[in-house]
Scaffold this active site. Structure first.
Site, PDB file in Angstrom:
ATOM      1  N   LYS A   5       1.205   4.525  -2.575  1.00 57.79           N
ATOM      2  CA  LYS A   5       0.870   5.884  -2.134  1.00 57.79           C
ATOM      3  C   LYS A   5       2.079   6.820  -2.230  1.00 57.79           C
ATOM      4  CE  LYS A   5      -3.460   5.034  -1.440  1.00 57.79           C
ATOM      5  NZ  LYS A   5      -4.479   5.668  -2.295  1.00 57.79           N
ATOM      6  N   TYR A  19       0.845  -1.206   0.000  1.00 60.09           N
ATOM      7  CA  TYR A  19       0.000   0.000   0.000  1.00 60.09           C
ATOM      8  C   TYR A  19       0.882   1.259   0.000  1.00 60.09           C
ATOM      9  CZ  TYR A  19      -3.770   3.178   1.563  1.00 60.09           C
ATOM     10  OH  TYR A  19      -4.688   4.205   1.677  1.00 60.09           O
TER      11      TYR A  19
HETATM   12  N1  LIG Z   1      -9.749   5.287   4.924  1.00 66.76           N
HETATM   13  C1  LIG Z   1      -8.594   5.789   5.336  1.00 66.76           C
HETATM   14  O1  LIG Z   1      -8.274   5.830   6.522  1.00 66.76           O
HETATM   15  C2  LIG Z   1      -7.635   6.351   4.313  1.00 66.76           C
HETATM   16  C3  LIG Z   1      -6.454   6.947   4.771  1.00 66.76           C
HETATM   17  C4  LIG Z   1      -5.568   7.495   3.848  1.00 66.76           C
HETATM   18  C5  LIG Z   1      -5.849   7.428   2.497  1.00 66.76           C
HETATM   19  N2  LIG Z   1      -6.985   6.832   2.082  1.00 66.76           N
HETATM   20  C6  LIG Z   1      -7.242   6.811   0.643  1.00 66.76           C
HETATM   21  O2  LIG Z   1      -8.458   7.504   0.405  1.00 66.76           O
HETATM   22  C7  LIG Z   1      -9.117   6.926  -0.726  1.00 66.76           C
HETATM   23  C8  LIG Z   1     -10.534   6.557  -0.361  1.00 66.76           C
HETATM   24  O3  LIG Z   1     -10.513   5.684   0.754  1.00 66.76           O
HETATM   25  P1  LIG Z   1     -11.866   5.165   1.421  1.00 66.76           P
HETATM   26  O4  LIG Z   1     -11.587   4.946   2.857  1.00 66.76           O
HETATM   27  O5  LIG Z   1     -12.997   6.019   1.028  1.00 66.76           O
HETATM   28  O6  LIG Z   1     -11.980   3.727   0.687  1.00 66.76           O
HETATM   29  P2  LIG Z   1     -13.210   2.722   0.480  1.00 66.76           P
HETATM   30  O7  LIG Z   1     -12.629   1.353   0.561  1.00 66.76           O
HETATM   31  O8  LIG Z   1     -14.345   3.059   1.388  1.00 66.76           O
HETATM   32  O9  LIG Z   1     -13.667   3.027  -1.022  1.00 66.76           O
HETATM   33  C9  LIG Z   1     -12.882   2.657  -2.112  1.00 66.76           C
HETATM   34  C10 LIG Z   1     -13.773   2.583  -3.335  1.00 66.76           C
HETATM   35  O10 LIG Z   1     -12.935   2.223  -4.444  1.00 66.76           O
HETATM   36  C11 LIG Z   1     -13.654   1.284  -5.224  1.00 66.76           C
HETATM   37  N3  LIG Z   1     -12.727   0.488  -6.036  1.00 66.76           N
HETATM   38  C12 LIG Z   1     -11.900  -0.495  -5.619  1.00 66.76           C
HETATM   39  N4  LIG Z   1     -11.237  -1.033  -6.666  1.00 66.76           N
HETATM   40  C13 LIG Z   1     -11.655  -0.349  -7.771  1.00 66.76           C
HETATM   41  C14 LIG Z   1     -11.337  -0.434  -9.148  1.00 66.76           C
HETATM   42  N5  LIG Z   1     -10.478  -1.359  -9.610  1.00 66.76           N
HETATM   43  N6  LIG Z   1     -11.936   0.428 -10.010  1.00 66.76           N
HETATM   44  C15 LIG Z   1     -12.840   1.332  -9.555  1.00 66.76           C
HETATM   45  N7  LIG Z   1     -13.191   1.448  -8.256  1.00 66.76           N
HETATM   46  C16 LIG Z   1     -12.602   0.605  -7.372  1.00 66.76           C
HETATM   47  C17 LIG Z   1     -14.445   0.456  -4.218  1.00 66.76           C
HETATM   48  O11 LIG Z   1     -15.527  -0.236  -4.826  1.00 66.76           O
HETATM   49  C18 LIG Z   1     -14.885   1.535  -3.238  1.00 66.76           C
HETATM   50  O12 LIG Z   1     -16.126   2.111  -3.612  1.00 66.76           O
HETATM   51  C19 LIG Z   1      -8.248   5.751  -1.163  1.00 66.76           C
HETATM   52  O13 LIG Z   1      -7.366   6.171  -2.184  1.00 66.76           O
HETATM   53  C20 LIG Z   1      -7.458   5.429   0.086  1.00 66.76           C
HETATM   54  O14 LIG Z   1      -6.258   4.756  -0.212  1.00 66.76           O
HETATM   55  C21 LIG Z   1      -7.890   6.274   2.946  1.00 66.76           C
END
Ligand SMILES: NC(=O)c1ccc[n+]([C@@H]2O[C@H](COP(=O)([O-])OP(=O)(O)OC[C@H]3O[C@@H](n4cnc5c(N)ncnc54)[C@H](O)[C@@H]3O)[C@@H](O)[C@H]2O)c1
Length: 249
Positions: free
Chosen positions: A156, A152
């Site tokens: 990132k 991951y």
């Molecule tokens: N949640 C956290 O704590 C956190 C922290 C830092 C960064 N992020 C980043 O923020 C962003 C959103 O995170 P989140 O918590 O909302 O995630 P989430 O898991 O709730 O949502 C991710 C979405 O991406 C979709 N997805 C997965 N694979 C896919 C593909 N191949 N094509 C199209 N869509 C696809 C999923 O269906 C889902 O709707 C991500 O990039 C994540 O890495 C999240």
């Protein structure tokens, strides 16, 4: 509330979590929005739940042909593209010694290559629209070295590099490219129920200056800023939204 009036935004992974919050905030600010996700049912439901012109299209960000089809549909249906949020991602933790080749490839394909494919597919339409803003969603795992976050974290960190190259290449065409860098945010991705954990252990977040995880809506406000003309002199950089985790450590 019209900071994005007249703009068309494509949000990948917008079916839930931060992407859904971004779609909602963009629509509130007057943008027309396309939520693009592999989750058809949830994506369509989320789009229907948001007031405004918010639609859904199936997109697998790791597939170049899928990107071509979605960008062609944006051109036909909306006639322009101003904002791309490369938000879709997968997440798990595993040590380097335990990670498999297939899992590593799968993580890179969605989180990193997916954003590259998105920029390559969407930038020409943005350029034809007079310019735009691309927002790549990184993570504080892309600012440091966190145990279990090799796959991951690689993606990132890579996104922060891709952002800088894309900004350099696309700024002559008036396309800005930046990273949103969230810390720990509530939602299903981390696979833990943060509010429940916090109730069990009130000191859980005591090491964090703001003493709580962030909410998807707080990340969405950062996305609105980077999408809007308010950030017109910002490109090739990071907007860190992490409750002070990295700035004060
Ligand atoms: N949640 C956290 O704590 C956190 C922290 C830092 C960064 N992020 C980043 O923020 C962003 C959103 O995170 P989140 O918590 O909302 O995630 P989430 O898991 O709730 O949502 C991710 C979405 O991406 C979709 N997805 C997965 N694979 C896919 C593909 N191949 N094509 C199209 N869509 C696809 C999923 O269906 C889902 O709707 C991500 O990039 C994540 O890495 C999240």
């Amino acid at each position: 509330m019209s900071r994005l009036a007249g703009k068309v935004a494509l949000v990948t992974g917008g079916a839930r979590g931060q992407g859904a919050a971004e779609a909602r905030a963009f629509a509130r600010e007057g943008a027309r929005v396309l939520i693009a996700d592999v989750d058809d049912d949830l994506g369509a439901t989320t789009a229907a739940d948001i007031d405004g012109d918010v639609r859904f299209a199936r997109l697998d960000v790791s597939d170049a042909d899928s990107w071509k089809a979605v960008v062609a549909a944006v051109e036909t249906d909306f006639g322009r593209l101003d904002v791309l949020v490369n938000n879709a991602a997968r997440y798990w933790t595993r040590s380097i010694l335990e990670e498999s080749d297939d899992a590593l490839d799968a993580m890179i394909a969605v989180n990193l290559k997916g954003s590259f494919l998105g920029i390559r597919a969407a930038a020409p339409l943005m350029i034809d629209s007079g310019g735009g803003s691309i927002i790549n969603v990184s993570s504080t795992a892309g600012l440091g070295g966190h145990v279990g976050h090799a796959a991951y974290g690689m993606t990132k960190w890579g996104l922060r590099g891709l952002t800088r190259v894309a900004a350099a290449e696309l700024s002559p065409s008036n396309v800005r490219v930046n990273c949103l860098v969230p810390g720990a945010i509530t939602g299903p991705m981390l696979g833990v129920n943060i509010p429940e954990q916090q109730q069990r252990d009130p000191d859980l977040w005591s090491g964090l200056p703001l003493r709580r995880p962030g909410e998807p809506e707080e990340i969405a406000e950062g996305a609105v800023f980077l999408a809007s003309d308010e950030s017109s002199y910002i490109t090739g950089t990071d907007l860190v939204l992490d409750g002070g985790a990295t700035g004060t450590g």
